[in-house]
Design a protein around this motif. Structure first.
Motif, PDB file in Angstrom:
ATOM      1  N   THR A   1       0.803  -1.222   0.000  1.00 31.37           N
ATOM      2  CA  THR A   1       0.000   0.000   0.000  1.00 31.37           C
ATOM      3  C   THR A   1       0.835   1.271   0.000  1.00 31.37           C
ATOM      4  N   LYS A   2       2.049   1.238   0.550  1.00 33.50           N
ATOM      5  CA  LYS A   2       2.923   2.412   0.578  1.00 33.50           C
ATOM      6  C   LYS A   2       4.132   2.148  -0.312  1.00 33.50           C
ATOM      7  N   PRO A   3       4.728   3.190  -0.876  1.00 29.87           N
ATOM      8  CA  PRO A   3       5.947   2.983  -1.664  1.00 29.87           C
ATOM      9  C   PRO A   3       7.050   2.354  -0.812  1.00 29.87           C
ATOM     10  N   ILE A   4       7.834   1.474  -1.421  1.00 31.15           N
ATOM     11  CA  ILE A   4       8.980   0.875  -0.731  1.00 31.15           C
ATOM     12  C   ILE A   4      10.149   1.837  -0.910  1.00 31.15           C
ATOM     13  N   LEU A   5      10.711   2.297   0.180  1.00 29.76           N
ATOM     14  CA  LEU A   5      11.773   3.294   0.147  1.00 29.76           C
ATOM     15  C   LEU A   5      13.140   2.644  -0.037  1.00 29.76           C
ATOM     16  N   PRO A   6      14.134   3.404  -0.508  1.00 32.72           N
ATOM     17  CA  PRO A   6      15.477   2.847  -0.636  1.00 32.72           C
ATOM     18  C   PRO A   6      16.000   2.414   0.731  1.00 32.72           C
ATOM     19  N   GLY A   7      16.635   1.258   0.785  1.00 36.96           N
ATOM     20  CA  GLY A   7      17.174   0.740   2.041  1.00 36.96           C
ATOM     21  C   GLY A   7      16.162  -0.025   2.863  1.00 36.96           C
ATOM     22  N   GLU A   8      14.910  -0.050   2.433  1.00 40.42           N
ATOM     23  CA  GLU A   8      13.872  -0.762   3.185  1.00 40.42           C
ATOM     24  C   GLU A   8      13.980  -2.266   2.944  1.00 40.42           C
ATOM     25  N   PRO A   9      13.916  -3.073   4.008  1.00 40.99           N
ATOM     26  CA  PRO A   9      13.957  -4.532   3.831  1.00 40.99           C
ATOM     27  C   PRO A   9      12.727  -5.019   3.074  1.00 40.99           C
ATOM     28  N   VAL A  10      12.928  -6.017   2.209  1.00 39.70           N
ATOM     29  CA  VAL A  10      11.828  -6.570   1.434  1.00 39.70           C
ATOM     30  C   VAL A  10      11.799  -8.088   1.565  1.00 39.70           C
ATOM     31  N   MET A  11      10.619  -8.647   1.258  1.00 42.61           N
ATOM     32  CA  MET A  11      10.475 -10.100   1.298  1.00 42.61           C
ATOM     33  C   MET A  11       9.917 -10.594  -0.019  1.00 42.61           C
ATOM     34  N   LEU A  12      10.277 -11.827  -0.351  1.00 42.38           N
ATOM     35  CA  LEU A  12       9.845 -12.493  -1.566  1.00 42.38           C
ATOM     36  C   LEU A  12       8.532 -13.202  -1.271  1.00 42.38           C
ATOM     37  N   MET A  13       7.506 -12.912  -2.070  1.00 39.98           N
ATOM     38  CA  MET A  13       6.197 -13.522  -1.895  1.00 39.98           C
ATOM     39  C   MET A  13       6.096 -14.806  -2.725  1.00 39.98           C
ATOM     40  N   PRO A  14       5.149 -15.704  -2.396  1.00 38.48           N
ATOM     41  CA  PRO A  14       5.029 -16.975  -3.125  1.00 38.48           C
ATOM     42  C   PRO A  14       4.821 -16.827  -4.630  1.00 38.48           C
ATOM     43  N   GLU A  15       4.291 -15.682  -5.080  1.00 41.20           N
ATOM     44  CA  GLU A  15       4.068 -15.454  -6.513  1.00 41.20           C
ATOM     45  C   GLU A  15       5.315 -14.934  -7.210  1.00 41.20           C
TER      46      GLU A  15
END
Length: 166
Positions: free
Chosen positions: A33-47
């Protein structure tokens, strides 16, 4: 810096940063829902998409976002911090992105077999890790709906993960 061997000209050697070694592009999940900012941790979704990291079991942490303002449906570049190696294998079954896999050499390929041509990885087979409590050293990078899919991307992890199967 190099000098005299090049007629007095100076050259600088530039090396990539450690975090850029495994940078890959991903589509941002529509649930973001919000933009992912630089340096923000991310996760890989099943899709095979990514979204902001939340420790809720819905995805698998893979690294940090490198670009500014990644939004749902858009493409962004992620520095994969959990690995330095990606390989390709033929699938043995269907997979979701982030699922633990084992990679083995295909039966019938002799030890003396020459290397396969670039783009053909049928000598490696990826199989879903199904035993509870086993440690996984690799994960699928995208969903794979069919058995025997060639060139399935496999991320070899820097450290083993413990797998729990329901």
């Amino acid at each position: 810096m190099y000098g005299d061997q090049f007629g007095g000209l100076s050259f600088t050697a530039i090396y990539k940063r450690e975090q850029d070694k495994m940078a890959n592009q991903f589509v941002v999940d529509t649930a973001q829902t919000k933009p992912i900012l630089p340096g923000e941790p991310v996760m890989l979704m099943p899709e095979g998409t990514i979204k902001s990291y939340m420790n809720d079991g819905s995805g698998r942490y893979i690294g940090i976002n490198l670009l500014d303002g990644a939004v749902a449906g858009g493409v962004t570049t992620v520095s994969i911090l959990i690995s330095h190696v990606m390989l390709y294998a033929e699938s043995a079954g269907a997979f979701e992105a982030g699922e633990a896999v084992t990679v083995t050499r295909e039966d019938g390929v002799p030890d003396t077999s020459p290397e396969t041509a670039l783009g053909h990885y049928a000598h490696l087979i990826a199989t879903k890790l199904a035993a509870t409590g086993d440690e996984a050293v690799a994960i699928a990078m995208e969903p794979c709906k069919n058995d025997n899919t060639p060139e399935m991307r496999i991320l070899v992890l820097d450290a083993p993960i413990r797998v729990t199967v329901d």
